[in-house]
Write a protein that holds these residues in place. Sequence first.
Motif, PDB file in Angstrom:
ATOM      1  N   ILE A  40      59.539 -17.077  46.257  1.00 10.09           N
ATOM      2  CA  ILE A  40      58.719 -18.386  45.815  1.00 10.09           C
ATOM      3  C   ILE A  40      59.634 -19.232  44.794  1.00 10.09           C
ATOM      4  O   ILE A  40      59.692 -20.376  44.886  1.00 10.09           O
ATOM      5  N   ALA A  41      59.976 -18.388  43.582  1.00 11.69           N
ATOM      6  CA  ALA A  41      60.456 -19.060  42.427  1.00 11.69           C
ATOM      7  C   ALA A  41      61.839 -19.721  42.917  1.00 11.69           C
ATOM      8  O   ALA A  41      62.179 -20.849  42.694  1.00 11.69           O
ATOM      9  N   ASN A  42      62.863 -18.989  43.895  1.00 15.47           N
ATOM     10  CA  ASN A  42      63.948 -19.590  44.078  1.00 15.47           C
ATOM     11  C   ASN A  42      63.706 -20.738  45.231  1.00 15.47           C
ATOM     12  O   ASN A  42      64.526 -21.976  45.278  1.00 15.47           O
ATOM     13  N   TYR A  43      62.781 -20.557  46.008  1.00 15.06           N
ATOM     14  CA  TYR A  43      62.364 -21.761  47.164  1.00 15.06           C
ATOM     15  C   TYR A  43      62.049 -23.013  46.232  1.00 15.06           C
ATOM     16  O   TYR A  43      62.206 -24.266  46.637  1.00 15.06           O
ATOM     17  N   LEU A  44      61.210 -22.965  45.061  1.00 14.92           N
ATOM     18  CA  LEU A  44      60.726 -24.174  44.504  1.00 14.92           C
ATOM     19  C   LEU A  44      61.653 -24.522  43.313  1.00 14.92           C
ATOM     20  O   LEU A  44      61.353 -25.684  42.613  1.00 14.92           O
ATOM     21  N   GLY A  45      62.536 -23.746  42.964  1.00 19.57           N
ATOM     22  CA  GLY A  45      63.432 -24.016  42.086  1.00 19.57           C
ATOM     23  C   GLY A  45      62.907 -24.086  40.642  1.00 19.57           C
ATOM     24  O   GLY A  45      63.155 -24.707  39.516  1.00 19.57           O
ATOM     25  N   VAL A  46      62.050 -23.150  40.309  1.00 20.40           N
ATOM     26  CA  VAL A  46      61.158 -22.746  39.178  1.00 20.40           C
ATOM     27  C   VAL A  46      61.717 -21.116  38.748  1.00 20.40           C
ATOM     28  O   VAL A  46      62.323 -20.438  39.648  1.00 20.40           O
ATOM     29  N   THR A  47      61.048 -20.870  37.734  1.00 23.89           N
ATOM     30  CA  THR A  47      61.349 -19.495  37.303  1.00 23.89           C
ATOM     31  C   THR A  47      60.087 -18.605  37.712  1.00 23.89           C
ATOM     32  O   THR A  47      59.068 -19.277  37.908  1.00 23.89           O
ATOM     33  N   GLU A  48      60.608 -17.346  37.706  1.00 24.52           N
ATOM     34  CA  GLU A  48      59.426 -16.462  38.062  1.00 24.52           C
ATOM     35  C   GLU A  48      58.242 -16.433  37.146  1.00 24.52           C
ATOM     36  O   GLU A  48      57.208 -16.354  37.682  1.00 24.52           O
ATOM     37  N   GLU A  49      58.492 -16.752  35.773  1.00 21.90           N
ATOM     38  CA  GLU A  49      57.152 -16.686  34.925  1.00 21.90           C
ATOM     39  C   GLU A  49      56.707 -17.806  35.074  1.00 21.90           C
ATOM     40  O   GLU A  49      55.179 -17.525  35.121  1.00 21.90           O
ATOM     41  N   GLU A  50      57.054 -18.856  35.657  1.00 23.44           N
ATOM     42  CA  GLU A  50      56.055 -20.243  35.834  1.00 23.44           C
ATOM     43  C   GLU A  50      55.334 -19.899  37.221  1.00 23.44           C
ATOM     44  O   GLU A  50      54.082 -20.327  37.167  1.00 23.44           O
ATOM     45  N   VAL A  51      55.696 -19.214  38.162  1.00 21.76           N
ATOM     46  CA  VAL A  51      55.537 -18.732  39.272  1.00 21.76           C
ATOM     47  C   VAL A  51      53.848 -17.748  38.985  1.00 21.76           C
ATOM     48  O   VAL A  51      52.942 -18.125  39.476  1.00 21.76           O
ATOM     49  N   LEU A  52      54.197 -16.826  38.141  1.00 24.05           N
ATOM     50  CA  LEU A  52      53.407 -15.709  37.860  1.00 24.05           C
ATOM     51  C   LEU A  52      52.278 -16.476  36.952  1.00 24.05           C
ATOM     52  O   LEU A  52      51.148 -16.272  37.016  1.00 24.05           O
ATOM     53  N   GLU A  53      52.767 -17.566  36.029  1.00 18.67           N
ATOM     54  CA  GLU A  53      51.624 -18.234  35.114  1.00 18.67           C
ATOM     55  C   GLU A  53      50.536 -18.908  36.133  1.00 18.67           C
ATOM     56  O   GLU A  53      49.436 -18.771  36.018  1.00 18.67           O
ATOM     57  N   SER A  54      51.265 -19.737  37.260  1.00 13.53           N
ATOM     58  CA  SER A  54      50.297 -20.514  37.903  1.00 13.53           C
ATOM     59  C   SER A  54      49.525 -19.533  38.766  1.00 13.53           C
ATOM     60  O   SER A  54      48.245 -20.028  38.868  1.00 13.53           O
ATOM     61  N   MET A  55      50.113 -18.490  39.428  1.00  9.15           N
ATOM     62  CA  MET A  55      49.385 -17.559  40.208  1.00  9.15           C
ATOM     63  C   MET A  55      48.063 -17.029  39.395  1.00  9.15           C
ATOM     64  O   MET A  55      46.934 -16.659  39.902  1.00  9.15           O
ATOM     65  N   GLU A  56      48.318 -16.591  37.989  1.00  7.73           N
ATOM     66  CA  GLU A  56      47.194 -16.253  37.072  1.00  7.73           C
ATOM     67  C   GLU A  56      46.189 -17.085  36.936  1.00  7.73           C
ATOM     68  O   GLU A  56      44.787 -16.717  36.977  1.00  7.73           O
ATOM     69  N   ALA A  57      46.613 -18.472  36.815  1.00  6.86           N
ATOM     70  CA  ALA A  57      45.458 -19.627  36.577  1.00  6.86           C
ATOM     71  C   ALA A  57      44.789 -19.805  37.746  1.00  6.86           C
ATOM     72  O   ALA A  57      43.687 -20.125  37.785  1.00  6.86           O
ATOM     73  N   SER A  58      45.518 -19.438  38.863  1.00  7.22           N
ATOM     74  CA  SER A  58      44.826 -19.851  40.102  1.00  7.22           C
ATOM     75  C   SER A  58      43.504 -19.033  40.426  1.00  7.22           C
ATOM     76  O   SER A  58      42.877 -18.943  41.408  1.00  7.22           O
ATOM     77  N   LYS A  59      43.387 -17.738  39.731  1.00  9.35           N
ATOM     78  CA  LYS A  59      42.351 -17.069  39.957  1.00  9.35           C
ATOM     79  C   LYS A  59      41.022 -17.802  39.547  1.00  9.35           C
ATOM     80  O   LYS A  59      39.851 -17.348  39.881  1.00  9.35           O
TER      81      LYS A  59
END
Length: 255
Positions: free
Chosen positions: A135-154
Amino acid sequence: MSKNIEDIKEKRREMFREYSKTKDENLRAQLIEEHLYLAEILSKKYSGKGIEYEDIFQVASMALIYAVDRYDIEKGYEFSSFATPTIIGEIKKYFRDKGWTIRVPRRIQELSKKITIARTDLTKLNQETPTVADIANYLGVTEEEVLESMEASKVYLPQSLDISYTNDGDNETNLADFIGQDERYYDQIEINDFIEKSMEVLNEVEKTVLIDRYFNKKTQREVGEKLEISQMTVSRIEKKALKRLKREMENVIKI
């Protein structure tokens, strides 16, 4: 005891009849206050799912007011049977419209939407659930940003309880699996109305026999002594009343 309950219910029916004619504001306020327990019970049913109980209760109370204004007693069903689905509908609508239940940065909200789309696109493309790195590669963002967003989406409440979440890229779990048990009093509301509606076909002696036998847990002998009839007579009345009640319940279900 049952007579007192029926007296209270009849009093409320008269209040609804009077309100339908006069639209008296004081009578309206009294009806709302006497039925606030419905809003309380149904609010508890949906509490603990990401939105504060007080907010849910406020929505439920507004729905109750709406139900009082729209209720037509001449249609023959109890107010609780009419108000319950109205209140539940408004609560569910509030959950759908509420969306993010706590304030999070807009960039996180926007990234969360992109992650949802990316997960769908990558799953279709690769025929497997994407990893955080994918997902991070597909969106051009870092894995940390993906994880942060996924955690917030809870704290985000989706519209459907059938929406699935992936765990470590392997297992899928529906949101409904995290939902607690239903409030038992909610089912009791509908059951009580159903039984009362069906028992209208019985006479007072038959009602007394069934209530004492199945609600007050009395023996046929005890019921007979109360009514000053033989145990055999109680048995015949009970069997006859049960048959009539069964037929009436089947008719109610068909309706």
